[in-house]
Design a protein around this motif. Structure first.
Motif, PDB file in Angstrom:
ATOM      1  N   UNK A 138      -3.320   0.958  22.015  1.00 57.87           N
ATOM      2  CA  UNK A 138      -2.577   2.056  21.377  1.00 57.87           C
ATOM      3  C   UNK A 138      -1.526   2.595  22.340  1.00 57.87           C
ATOM      4  N   UNK A 139      -0.298   2.743  21.857  1.00 55.43           N
ATOM      5  CA  UNK A 139       0.785   3.229  22.708  1.00 55.43           C
ATOM      6  C   UNK A 139       0.603   4.711  22.991  1.00 55.43           C
ATOM      7  N   UNK A 140       0.812   5.110  24.221  1.00 50.73           N
ATOM      8  CA  UNK A 140       0.762   6.514  24.605  1.00 50.73           C
ATOM      9  C   UNK A 140       1.883   7.257  23.884  1.00 50.73           C
ATOM     10  N   UNK A 141       1.524   8.412  23.267  1.00 45.41           N
ATOM     11  CA  UNK A 141       2.535   9.196  22.551  1.00 45.41           C
ATOM     12  C   UNK A 141       3.692   9.583  23.457  1.00 45.41           C
ATOM     13  N   UNK A 142       3.402   9.773  24.729  1.00 46.96           N
ATOM     14  CA  UNK A 142       4.443  10.214  25.658  1.00 46.96           C
ATOM     15  C   UNK A 142       5.571   9.207  25.784  1.00 46.96           C
ATOM     16  N   UNK A 143       5.304   7.922  25.500  1.00 47.24           N
ATOM     17  CA  UNK A 143       6.342   6.917  25.661  1.00 47.24           C
ATOM     18  C   UNK A 143       7.034   6.604  24.337  1.00 47.24           C
ATOM     19  N   UNK A 144       6.624   7.230  23.251  1.00 47.85           N
ATOM     20  CA  UNK A 144       7.325   7.061  21.980  1.00 47.85           C
ATOM     21  C   UNK A 144       8.575   7.930  22.016  1.00 47.85           C
TER      22      UNK A 144
ATOM     23  N   UNK B 210      10.756  -1.138  20.512  1.00 50.88           N
ATOM     24  CA  UNK B 210      11.872  -1.454  19.624  1.00 50.88           C
ATOM     25  C   UNK B 210      11.492  -1.294  18.157  1.00 50.88           C
ATOM     26  N   UNK B 211      10.346  -0.695  17.890  1.00 55.10           N
ATOM     27  CA  UNK B 211       9.857  -0.553  16.519  1.00 55.10           C
ATOM     28  C   UNK B 211      10.003   0.883  16.054  1.00 55.10           C
ATOM     29  N   UNK B 212      10.662   1.089  14.902  1.00 58.22           N
ATOM     30  CA  UNK B 212      10.786   2.430  14.325  1.00 58.22           C
ATOM     31  C   UNK B 212       9.476   2.778  13.626  1.00 58.22           C
ATOM     32  N   UNK B 213       8.897   3.925  13.980  1.00 55.48           N
ATOM     33  CA  UNK B 213       7.610   4.332  13.401  1.00 55.48           C
ATOM     34  C   UNK B 213       7.681   5.706  12.748  1.00 55.48           C
ATOM     35  N   UNK B 214       8.870   6.294  12.694  1.00 55.01           N
ATOM     36  CA  UNK B 214       9.027   7.586  12.041  1.00 55.01           C
ATOM     37  C   UNK B 214      10.474   7.816  11.659  1.00 55.01           C
ATOM     38  N   UNK B 215      10.708   8.480  10.520  1.00 55.59           N
ATOM     39  CA  UNK B 215      12.072   8.746  10.056  1.00 55.59           C
ATOM     40  C   UNK B 215      12.217  10.206   9.664  1.00 55.59           C
ATOM     41  N   UNK B 216      13.453  10.700   9.754  1.00 59.00           N
ATOM     42  CA  UNK B 216      13.738  12.104   9.457  1.00 59.00           C
ATOM     43  C   UNK B 216      15.239  12.238   9.252  1.00 59.00           C
ATOM     44  N   UNK B 217      15.620  12.977   8.222  1.00 59.43           N
ATOM     45  CA  UNK B 217      17.041  13.176   7.921  1.00 59.43           C
ATOM     46  C   UNK B 217      17.283  14.647   7.611  1.00 59.43           C
TER      47      UNK B 217
ATOM     48  N   UNK C 131       0.791   5.265  13.149  1.00 59.28           N
ATOM     49  CA  UNK C 131       1.143   6.200  14.216  1.00 59.28           C
ATOM     50  C   UNK C 131       0.950   7.662  13.791  1.00 59.28           C
ATOM     51  N   UNK C 132       0.083   7.905  12.839  1.00 66.40           N
ATOM     52  CA  UNK C 132      -0.172   9.279  12.426  1.00 66.40           C
ATOM     53  C   UNK C 132      -1.110   9.973  13.407  1.00 66.40           C
ATOM     54  N   UNK C 133      -1.135  11.332  13.271  1.00 68.63           N
ATOM     55  CA  UNK C 133      -1.982  12.184  14.113  1.00 68.63           C
ATOM     56  C   UNK C 133      -1.615  12.086  15.589  1.00 68.63           C
ATOM     57  N   UNK C 134      -0.356  11.831  15.864  1.00 66.81           N
ATOM     58  CA  UNK C 134       0.081  11.775  17.264  1.00 66.81           C
ATOM     59  C   UNK C 134       1.189  12.799  17.554  1.00 66.81           C
ATOM     60  N   UNK C 135       1.452  13.671  16.583  1.00 69.78           N
ATOM     61  CA  UNK C 135       2.452  14.709  16.800  1.00 69.78           C
ATOM     62  C   UNK C 135       3.884  14.264  16.620  1.00 69.78           C
TER      63      UNK C 135
ATOM     64  N   UNK D  64       5.670  13.852  13.776  1.00 69.97           N
ATOM     65  CA  UNK D  64       6.369  14.714  12.832  1.00 69.97           C
ATOM     66  C   UNK D  64       6.707  16.045  13.484  1.00 69.97           C
ATOM     67  N   UNK D  65       5.767  16.608  14.221  1.00 70.88           N
ATOM     68  CA  UNK D  65       6.014  17.894  14.887  1.00 70.88           C
ATOM     69  C   UNK D  65       7.206  17.803  15.824  1.00 70.88           C
ATOM     70  N   UNK D  66       7.313  16.697  16.538  1.00 69.74           N
ATOM     71  CA  UNK D  66       8.426  16.545  17.481  1.00 69.74           C
ATOM     72  C   UNK D  66       9.757  16.371  16.752  1.00 69.74           C
ATOM     73  N   UNK D  67       9.756  15.628  15.642  1.00 71.82           N
ATOM     74  CA  UNK D  67      11.001  15.457  14.888  1.00 71.82           C
ATOM     75  C   UNK D  67      11.430  16.778  14.261  1.00 71.82           C
ATOM     76  N   UNK D  68      10.480  17.532  13.693  1.00 69.74           N
ATOM     77  CA  UNK D  68      10.804  18.837  13.120  1.00 69.74           C
ATOM     78  C   UNK D  68      11.344  19.769  14.192  1.00 69.74           C
ATOM     79  N   UNK D  69      10.686  19.810  15.346  1.00 64.12           N
ATOM     80  CA  UNK D  69      11.122  20.697  16.425  1.00 64.12           C
ATOM     81  C   UNK D  69      12.542  20.363  16.877  1.00 64.12           C
TER      82      UNK D  69
END
Length: 424
Positions: free
Chosen positions: A1-7, A56-63, A91-95, A97-102
């Motif tokens: 599992x990738x560390x959230x800090x490196x996403x 290089x993989x997109x795992x979240x989107x926001x507009x 990649x859910x439950x890793x924050x 969405x919170x980071x994109x909203x912020x």
């Protein structure tokens, strides 16, 4: 599992668009095609796209898009309109969405957009970020046989004219602008929006069933003052017509135009059921029928959610039901709306400034955002715990100030095949 800090949470580049589009399509159950990338590119050229990238993989989107929100009193308030939000199931439950909203709310505040708005596909998500449900929507199914549309009740349909997409495109934006100017909760519809609504933009229209277009013309001036876009499907059973009609868009400047357009839709030959989505719960449309009970509410839901970012600018932009003052202590964990504010409101304007006075109400930014357009009451919200009366009578005063005679409405048009109740 990738560390959230490196996403990596960052703005999307041109090279990112194919991966971003694929991830968004997966989240909304839409197949990926090469043309879908071009559609996203053409419709988001002026928007802010954010992506979450695991290597290089997109795992979240926001507009988010620059918009204008009509507030009580008729002012157009700059707003950040949020859409196309998704996080990959892996990649859910890793924050993320919170980071994109912020990131986006910070950008909106810095750009001078005092509010943010969105259509919440899932209720539990956005309250944690300070959003509150600010408008509601009702979906109706009309039983044509019960509607009792005899000739005496449909004489006004003579002012309705079926037109082609080109003529509709010339008149409809002007009609909508006249309505938007006085409809709290309405958002701007720009030229690309109308191009998509009429199928002029390649690959954007729902080609399975081309829509019909109609305009209502004011008998006195000859000017278009109402618009109707609908789909109908020829269906028979045992040699009896059982055709459904789906209203995509119905906007009218006057009650007369609104009544005529609905009555026209209900009297189309072979139609037995009219589906009427995305209306304000207090719409008068059923009352234009011979028997209003023919319009059955098939779904009722919250719709547009709102988030106040700049408290004084937002509260001073709208008008209020009575001339009164209210001192609000606003709590906002993100800090944008926080403070104690003196609101001086009236029917012709308002001011809101920071103050050291003792507050009348203590209110969370989510509740203040829910109150903002006038669709709820402080008294009701206080029962849920987000609003506290600190001075006797303050709740009643807030109700009288914020509530509006008619409920706010954010007009929504169905641009694709999303007629089922509750479609996002």
């Amino acid at each position: 599992m990738t560390d959230t800090a490196v996403i990596d949470i960052r703005p999307v580049t041109e090279d990112d668009l194919p991966a971003w589009t694929r991830t968004w399509g997966n989240g909304y159950l839409r197949p990926y095609t090469e043309s879908s990338v071009e559609t996203v590119r053409s419709t988001t050229a002026r928007d802010r796209l954010i992506g979450a990238f695991d290597m290089d993989r997109c795992v979240g989107t926001y507009r988010s898009s620059a918009q204008e929100l009509t507030v009580p009193g008729g002012a157009f308030l700059p707003a950040s309109a949020i859409s196309k939000v998704s996080v990959a199931g892996t990649h859910r439950r890793r924050g993320l969405l919170s980071k994109m909203v912020a990131m986006d709310l910070r950008g909106a505040f810095e750009r001078g957009e005092p509010v943010a708005v969105l259509d919440a596909a899932q209720y539990p998500l956005y309250g944690r970020y300070g959003f509150g449900p600010a408008t509601a929507m009702a979906w109706f199914e009309i039983d044509v046989h019960r509607a009792r549309m005899d000739p005496l009740r449909t004489a006004d349909t003579s002012s309705v004219l079926l037109v082609d997409a080109r003529e509709y495109l010339k008149a409809a934006p002007g009609v909508y602008e006249r309505v938007r100017a006085g409809q709290p909760g309405a958002l701007r519809r720009d030229e690309p929006w109308w191009q998509e609504a009429t199928g002029h933009r390649t690959g954007s229209a729902d080609r399975r069933s081309e829509p019909f277009f109609a305009l209502h013309f004011d008998p006195a001036s000859g000017e278009a003052d109402g618009l109707l876009c609908f789909n109908a499907e020829e269906t028979w059973g045992a040699m009896l017509p059982q055709s459904p009609l789906w209203i995509r868009d119905l906007i009218a400047v006057s009650p007369r135009a609104e009544a005529a357009l609905l009555r026209y839709a209900v009297t189309v030959d072979w139609v037995t059921t009219v589906h009427l989505p995305y209306r304000s719960p207090d719409t008068l449309l059923p009352l234009w029928l011979g028997d209003p009970r023919a319009a059955r509410v098939s779904a009722l839901s919250d719709y547009m959610w709102l988030r106040i970012l700049d408290t004084p600018r937002a509260l001073s932009a709208r008008t209020y039901g009575i001339e009164a003052t209210l001192v609000l202590e606003v709590a906002d964990t993100a800090g944008y709306a926080t403070g104690t504010w003196l609101l001086e409101g009236a029917r012709d304007g308002a001011s809101c400034t920071r103050t050291t006075r003792t507050p009348d109400l203590r209110i969370d930014v989510r509740d203040l955002s829910t109150l903002y357009l006038g669709d709820d009451s402080a008294t009701r919200l206080s029962v849920l715990g987000g609003t506290e009366e600190l001075r006797p009578g303050a709740l009643a005063r807030a109700d009288a100030m914020f509530r509006t005679g008619r409920r706010p409405w954010s007009p929504r048009a169905v641009l694709g095949a999303h007629y089922q109740a509750g479609a996002p």
